[in-house]
Design a protein around this motif. Sequence first.
Motif: not given
Length: 272
Positions: A37, A158, A169, A190, A199, A201, A203
């Motif tokens: 992330t 989402v 994402i 999340l 996943h 991410l 952000l």
Amino acid sequence: MTSRDPLLRVADARIRHDGNDRDTPDGVGFELHAGETLLLLGPSGSGKSTLALALNGLIPHAVPAELTGSVLVDGVLTTDATVARLSQSVSMVFQDPDAQIVTGTLLDEVCFGPENLSLPVTEVLARAETALRQVGLWERRGENPDRLSGGGRQRLAVACALALRSPVIVLDEPTANLDPVGTEEVYAVLGDLVREGGHALVLIEHDLDAAMTIVDRVVVIDGAGHLAFDGPAATVLRDHVDELLALGVWVPSATLAGLRLRDAGCPCPSSP
Ligand SMILES: Nc1ncnc2c1ncn2[C@@H]1O[C@H](COP(=O)(O)OP(=O)(O)OP(=O)(O)O)[C@@H](O)[C@H]1O
Ligand SMILES: [Mg+2]
């Protein structure tokens, strides 16, 4: 592609919107691997949203802007692929969930993306059920999205991203319009995604107290659009807090508290 190859590789990206006289971002690069992330920080106008739009090819394919440098998604140059193809690798959640909602029920909404990939009905429904369960909205599938709270509508956004099964994402200020309860709901979802793995991410977020619960890495863009810092979240926030504040970037409350203690002559050994 091997499992060690990055899902996203951005190299020396410079983006100029039509009619603008400067690039923002201006020479930014980073890699994103599965399970990571990444938090993109920078002052207003530094090019965070612009860069986000380049990650699934909306720039340059749909938004009038010039991209130099390169953005590789799953090993494919975004300039060589269609937005439809890229949407299977990178999906987006924007600040305003209402701008993304187009149908009359939660179930229809989550089916919409996979239907547009021309998947068989059984596959569309299976994906929609999985995604709605992941965000805790399966029991409300027959309701109109209007009936959800702001946090609920953002969780629905989402779920729509999850139903596309894209490994990356990108979330551009997903909690900007939410109250603290809505923000907590979104980060709970999340957090589950990150813990389940798989996943990656990207952000963009101002509420760092919520975001830091899931962030591994921080990339900072300065006011001129240049890459300022890229590193593990705790290191960037600890070692560059003065520069971040000078850039006008928000930092977590814990970091601010550590700074105040330091300035009062009582430094904390590590305040994230
Ligand atoms: N559609 C557009 N057309 C022309 N210029 C644009 C467009 N979108 C953004 N810009 C310009 O590009 C630059 C970067 O904007 P961007 O929205 O990417 O910044 P940001 O870092 O996301 O800011 P914020 O924190 O306020 O959301 C700004 O100078 C902005 O005015
Ligand atoms: Mg923005």
